[in-house]
Write a protein that holds these residues in place. Structure first.
Motif, PDB file in Angstrom:
ATOM      1  N   GLU A 510       0.857  -1.195   0.000  1.00 38.26           N
ATOM      2  CA  GLU A 510       0.000   0.000   0.000  1.00 38.26           C
ATOM      3  C   GLU A 510       0.879   1.226   0.000  1.00 38.26           C
ATOM      4  O   GLU A 510       1.709   1.397   0.893  1.00 38.26           O
ATOM      5  N   VAL A 511       0.683   2.077  -1.010  1.00 35.18           N
ATOM      6  CA  VAL A 511       1.470   3.306  -1.050  1.00 35.18           C
ATOM      7  C   VAL A 511       0.539   4.472  -0.753  1.00 35.18           C
ATOM      8  O   VAL A 511      -0.497   4.622  -1.389  1.00 35.18           O
ATOM      9  N   ASP A 512       0.930   5.237   0.224  1.00 32.15           N
ATOM     10  CA  ASP A 512       0.132   6.413   0.593  1.00 32.15           C
ATOM     11  C   ASP A 512       0.728   7.624  -0.109  1.00 32.15           C
ATOM     12  O   ASP A 512       1.804   8.098   0.257  1.00 32.15           O
ATOM     13  N   GLY A 524       9.626   2.279   4.927  1.00 34.93           N
ATOM     14  CA  GLY A 524      10.149   1.790   6.204  1.00 34.93           C
ATOM     15  C   GLY A 524       9.676   0.386   6.482  1.00 34.93           C
ATOM     16  O   GLY A 524       8.981  -0.235   5.676  1.00 34.93           O
ATOM     17  N   TRP A 525      10.090  -0.103   7.664  1.00 33.07           N
ATOM     18  CA  TRP A 525       9.626  -1.412   8.137  1.00 33.07           C
ATOM     19  C   TRP A 525       9.605  -1.356   9.648  1.00 33.07           C
ATOM     20  O   TRP A 525      10.351  -0.573  10.257  1.00 33.07           O
ATOM     21  N   ILE A 532       7.844   7.797  10.884  1.00 31.73           N
ATOM     22  CA  ILE A 532       7.829   8.118   9.451  1.00 31.73           C
ATOM     23  C   ILE A 532       6.491   8.751   9.079  1.00 31.73           C
ATOM     24  O   ILE A 532       6.441   9.782   8.398  1.00 31.73           O
ATOM     25  N   GLY A 533       5.408   8.157   9.573  1.00 31.02           N
ATOM     26  CA  GLY A 533       4.087   8.716   9.270  1.00 31.02           C
ATOM     27  C   GLY A 533       3.952  10.140   9.773  1.00 31.02           C
ATOM     28  O   GLY A 533       3.433  11.021   9.077  1.00 31.02           O
ATOM     29  N   ALA A 534       4.433  10.367  11.002  1.00 29.32           N
ATOM     30  CA  ALA A 534       4.331  11.712  11.570  1.00 29.32           C
ATOM     31  C   ALA A 534       5.180  12.691  10.769  1.00 29.32           C
ATOM     32  O   ALA A 534       4.769  13.829  10.498  1.00 29.32           O
ATOM     33  N   ALA A 535       6.372  12.258  10.373  1.00 26.00           N
ATOM     34  CA  ALA A 535       7.261  13.137   9.614  1.00 26.00           C
ATOM     35  C   ALA A 535       6.659  13.452   8.243  1.00 26.00           C
ATOM     36  O   ALA A 535       6.678  14.606   7.784  1.00 26.00           O
ATOM     37  N   VAL A 536       6.100  12.445   7.598  1.00 26.47           N
ATOM     38  CA  VAL A 536       5.495  12.649   6.277  1.00 26.47           C
ATOM     39  C   VAL A 536       4.343  13.646   6.377  1.00 26.47           C
ATOM     40  O   VAL A 536       4.191  14.541   5.535  1.00 26.47           O
ATOM     41  N   ALA A 549       5.309   4.298   2.220  1.00 31.17           N
ATOM     42  CA  ALA A 549       4.907   2.889   2.202  1.00 31.17           C
ATOM     43  C   ALA A 549       5.658   2.177   3.320  1.00 31.17           C
ATOM     44  O   ALA A 549       6.738   2.616   3.731  1.00 31.17           O
ATOM     45  N   HIS A 550       5.065   1.088   3.814  1.00 33.07           N
ATOM     46  CA  HIS A 550       5.682   0.403   4.954  1.00 33.07           C
ATOM     47  C   HIS A 550       5.600  -1.093   4.747  1.00 33.07           C
ATOM     48  O   HIS A 550       4.553  -1.635   4.404  1.00 33.07           O
TER      49      HIS A 550
END
Ligand code: SF4
Lengths: 639, 362
Positions: A510-512, A524-525, A532-536, A549-550
């Motif tokens: 899934e790519v956001d 990331g993983w 990563i989500g917060a930074a994005v 994507a994760h």
């Protein structure tokens, strides 16, 4: 007095004190209250490896950070808005992390010359201008606690120990937290010691009342509940979610769970938790060492149980030979690695994505095993069920890579309906599967399923299927020892192909990429998902485009990963290591990903990561190619 | 039917075979690949001959081995089997035996496998008393890696890795097992089929960990290590037979015996009084072997009568056989107690997931 009520959308609080001050409990209770109230939240406990480092010293400081909000949040937060410091060392150790203007609530009781010296303060910071940047509220919380609980006749020392509950009461008042859950909790926890119970409850209430009556605090804060999907929720740590996921894997597969484990930080809580669930047919075997733990689990798997072993990085090193045996014998086995800082003993209580390459390659020979990594504390549940599915379906050891941050951190979890959990069919072999040269019915333990390439799992007690397996190379099909060169080549390739087949059952990545205009992908993983989500999000707020994507599956990768990587001009891979996923991606896809690597024993800081992403996005957008070597036309075509 | 009716409490929960069995049924189609003259052949033959007598369903028997010459054993038996990794068989068998009470679990190991690389697992299996039978093939040498000294080799042993003689003291496996408070500890010899079979029967009957040390000759790398106790001329003076309830007496025409030294409490070998030796120890003073003694001290003292160097004297038989609760029985009991009344695990799972402080969002 009437207090002003101020609305906030989010707050980060850090409780800090001496290891013996009960800061983990305080933070945990505040978190439970917050969860019950309906905020979204994320927590970060941080404690020393020593059980009781010398009191009052910097190494002895233990802290618990909680971030809560009226919207969904992803991390425990970079920098606290409020620091609660129970002694000089706690103040000193944590001051560097907080923002200017933050509130600092201090128990001034221990700010004596001796304790100040012990913490390395030459002067009392409460009496100098050292804290001028902050809104400081210093009170003798200990004395107030002792005074409040004196009717229970405890010694001064014991009475003072309830000061953490006084602080909790005060903070609960400040942020309008519900108090009943904590009172119920204390009543249950200290049911056998009525005086301690009453002292704690009283201290807690006294803290609340102090907030309400003192003129020192004029504002009470309100953080509205966060909108959440409907359902029943509870707050859960990664280790607890992982243990529940293992129990669910057992009930969903109908296989009794057998845990073979040796205590190790930060994985022991899974052993503790599972040992409470014998009513589910769970056996927990505390082995003599790491090797025996995994060995017993593998022996149980041979007998048809869901064999599980739990450990951290050093334990994986010891178990690797047995995991290799599991690869050779092709039996289901779950290996849980709650990663911590390494190498060697490293940082036992701190987090690190230390072992991806160990999981991938840390065995002799070509010994591929599937790797699954949860991305948040609650996600440990689903990841454990998924790891069970893979292990049982493909008859293989599976590595489940959690880490110290996921293990001890917590977040609200929407409790799944058990009917929605996947069913896992062990498909035990019950019949001969081959006709021999003389027409006799035989059982061939290495005759594979055409789709999954899995071999049949025939457990002792099944008549007619008696067979021998082991670590020596097996002949294709019949499974007898074989030293034939061509057979070995075939078997090595087949074991690899079997693991790759798992990708058939892995959903596309899934790519956001909300705008669809991003040139940069952040991949990331594991536990970096939150930061990563917060930074994005922060980067997007500034108007820039970036995709995220994760990876849940690290081996095999989702089938479309290569295509996804090629769609972007630049790919950043943030990791809490020196670039282990980066190395795998480069080797596999020949994509020169940009690493972002910190190995501080703490989760990545979202704000710093956002700056790095911004730099990469800006560099990429201005040149179209930050590295100057990509074939832009090809990338456009791929898009 | 289960073997409850059979004389094997150790195999109480293992289903019995429907019909009589023979050795051929227990022989796999794999070619046996030990060196000619290896003692392992005799043990294999004895086991293949003895397993049918247990009367168990063949599919409920599992042999787990480690690494070494003797660890090839499972391949040659048509039961379930696992040839695992070096030293780990007792750990693997512990998991298997604990999760499956209906299996008869056997471990095949050697002196290097069990006492060197796997020493830790062996002592912990013994102290836990997991229901399994461990056959420890002791040839006092590393065979598979071609002749290095082992943890049971005599001091000063000259081998490929010790050209000037080995420097480390050997283990006495029986002493070690008794030190770990093993509940069944015995010693037998590869070449004495009858004794081997009787000890194996008793070991199988034992509920708990049974450790059987089998003196096994390796004609290639340590030939003659047990000659003194095998040679017809010398064995009467070399073997001290242990029979429960009998005086410990050996030697040609019972000329020797074992007594407790009143001064030290330890045991020593004496000449027994007889027509030729009127000054000898009166026979009634000899130690009467009590394998069922709860205190392992005397059994340990008996094990010390084994030569540490070249073997000129060794007690043979069952040193200790006591009834203790087994780890696996207790583990299963805990589960049964916890699961009592639990009928619907899916519902129980829902209950578990919803435990603790929960809240509902509508
Ligand atoms: S080396 Fe010795 S123990 Fe090994 S098979 Fe040959 S004779 Fe037997």
């Amino acid at each position: 007095m009437t207090k002003q009520v101020k609305q906030l959308d989010r707050v980060i609080i850090r409780f800090a004190g001496d290891s013996g001050d009960g800061m983990q409990l305080t933070g945990d209770r505040f978190t439970q209250e917050t969860a019950t109230f309906g905020n979204d939240l994320s927590t970060l406990p941080n404690f020393p490896a020593e059980i009781r480092a010398p009191a009052g010293t910097l190494p002895g400081v233990s802290s618990f950070q909680v971030h809560f909000a009226d919207h969904d949040i992803l991390t425990p937060g970079d920098s606290p808005d409020v620091l609660v410091a129970m002694n000089p060392a706690a103040l000193k150790a944590n001051l560097g992390d907080i923002k200017p203007g933050a509130s600092v609530i201090v128990d001034s009781h221990d700010f004596t010359t001796r304790n100040l010296n012990r913490a390395g303060y030459a002067e009392n910071p409460l009496e100098t201008d050292a804290l001028d940047e902050y809104a400081v509220h210093a009170f003798d919380l200990t004395d107030m606690t002792v005074e409040a609980v004196k009717e229970f006749g405890l010694s001064r020392k014991d009475a003072g120990r309830a000061k953490n509950m006084f602080a909790l009461g005060l903070l609960s008042w400040m942020y309008g937290r519900p108090t009943e859950p904590t009172i119920t909790f204390l009543e249950r926890r200290f049911a056998k010691a009525p005086d301690i119970r009453d002292a704690n409850v009283t201290a807690f209430k006294a803290g609340w009342n102090f907030g309400e009556t003192t003129e020192a605090f004029v504002v009470q804060y309100e953080i509205k509940p966060a909108p959440m999907e409907s359902g029943t929720y509870r707050n859960i740590t990664g280790n607890l979610a992982l243990a529940y996921g293992l129990v669910a894997g057992s009930t969903q597969s109908g296989l009794p769970l057998f845990l073979g484990s040796y205590p190790i930080t930060p994985a022991s809580d899974i052993l503790h938790e599972l040992s409470k669930h014998k009513r589910f047919g769970v056996t927990t075997f505390q082995a003599e060492d790491e090797i025996a733990g995994v060995g017993a689990a593998l022996g149980a798997a041979f007998g048809g149980a869901l064999g599980v072993t739990t450990t951290s990085g050093p334990g994986i090193a010891l178990k690797s030979e047995t995991i290799g045996l599991g690869v050779m014998m092709e039996l289901p086995l779950l290996v849980v690695d709650v990663q911590r800082g390494g190498p060697s003993t490293g940082l036992p209580t701190k987090t690190e994505q230390a072992d991806l390459l160990q999981a991938m390659f840390g065995r002799n020979g070509e010994a591929p095993i599937p790797i699954v990594a949860p991305r948040s504390p609650a996600d440990c549940f689903d990841a454990a069920v998924e790891a069970t599915r893979i292990a049982v379906t493909y008859r293989t050891p599976v590595m489940l890579l959690s880490d110290g941050y996921l293990a001890n951190g917590s977040e609200p979890w929407r409790i799944p309906e058990t009917d929605d959990l996947p069913m896992i069919d062990p498909q035990f072999a019950t019949e001969p599967n081959h006709t021999g040269a003389k027409g006799q019915e035989e059982f061939w333990p290495y005759l594979r399923d055409e789709d999954t390439l899995a071999r049949p799992w025939a457990v002792p007690g099944t008549p007619g299927l008696e067979h021998r397996i082991g670590g020596l190379e097996k002949g294709d099909g019949h499974g007898n020892i074989s030293y034939d060169p061509a057979n070995h080549d075939l078997m090595v390739r087949t074991r690899q192909a079997k693991v790759e087949r798992i990708a058939d059952t892995i959903p596309p990545l899934e790519v956001d990429d909300p705008s669809g205009e991003a040139d940069v992908l952040v991949l990331g993983w594991g536990s970096t998902y939150g930061p990563i989500g917060a930074a994005v999000r922060q980067v997007r707020k500034t108007g820039l485009h970036v995709a995220q994507a994760h990876l849940r599956h690290l081996n095999p990768f989702p089938k479309d990963l290569g295509d996804v990587l090629k769609r972007y001009d630049a790919v950043m891979v943030p990791e809490m290591n020196l670039g282990q996923l980066s190395m795998l991606l480069r080797a596999r896809y020949l994509v020169d990903v940009v690493g972002y690597n910190h190995v501080r024993g703490l989760p990545l800081r979202a704000a710093e990561l956002a700056d790095a992403i911004t730099d990469l996005v800006e560099a990429t957008t201005s040149t179209g190619d930050p590295l100057g070597d990509a074939d832009t036309a090809e990338k456009e075509a791929a898009r | 039917m289960t073997t409850e009716s059979l004389p094997f409490p150790g195999l109480r929960d293992v289903p019995a075979a429907d019909a009589p069995q023979n050795r051929k049924e227990f022989t796999s189609d794999q070619e046996v690949r030990w060196c000619p003259g290896c003692g392992d052949y005799a043990v294999l033959a004895a086991v293949q001959g003895f397993l049918p007598d247990l009367g168990l369903k063949r599919e409920n028997i599992v042999f787990v081995s480690g690494i070494g010459c003797s660890s090839r054993f499972p391949y040659y038996l048509d039961t379930y089997g696992m040839h695992s990794i070096h030293g780990r068989a007792p750990a693997i068998a512990t998991g298997l035996a604990t999760s499956r009470s209906d299996l008869s679990v056997w471990v095949v190991t050697g002196d290097g496998d069990a006492l060197s690389i796997g020493g830790n697992h062996l002592i912990h299996a013994l102290r836990r008393n997991v229901n399994m039978t461990i056959l420890l093939f002791n040839n006092r040498i590393y065979g598979l890696t071609k002749g290095q000294y082992s943890p049971t080799s005599e001091l000063g042993k000259v081998t490929k890795s010790t050209p000037m003689g080995s420097l480390d003291n050997p283990f006495n496996p029986v002493s070690l097992a008794l030190g770990a408070e093993g509940t069944f500890v015995a010693r037998t010899i590869d070449s004495d089929r009858r004794h081997l079979t009787s000890v194996l029967s008793a070991a199988a009957a034992h509920r708990g960990t049974a450790l059987v040390e089998i003196y096994q000759n390796c004609p290639i790398f340590n030939d003659g290590a047990f000659d003194a106790i095998k040679d017809n001329d010398t064995k009467a003076d070399a073997i001290i037979p242990l029979v429960h309830g009998e005086p410990v007496r050996f030697g040609t025409e019972g000329s020797k015996g074992v007594v407790r030294d009143p001064a030290t409490g330890t045991l020593r070998v004496v000449d027994v009084a007889g027509p030729d030796n009127p000054d000898g120890e009166p026979a009634e003073n000899l130690l009467v072997h009590d394998a069922h003694a709860e205190d392992p001290t005397t059994a340990f003292a008996l094990s010390r009568l084994t030569d540490a160097g070249y073997l000129n004297q060794a007690p043979i038989g069952i040193f200790r056989q006591v009834d203790h609760p087994t780890y696996d029985d207790l583990a299963r009991e805990q589960i049964q107690t916890a699961a009592a009344g639990e009928t619907d695990t899916r519902q129980a799972l829902a209950g578990l997931l919803n435990s603790g402080d929960t809240w509902t969002v509508v």
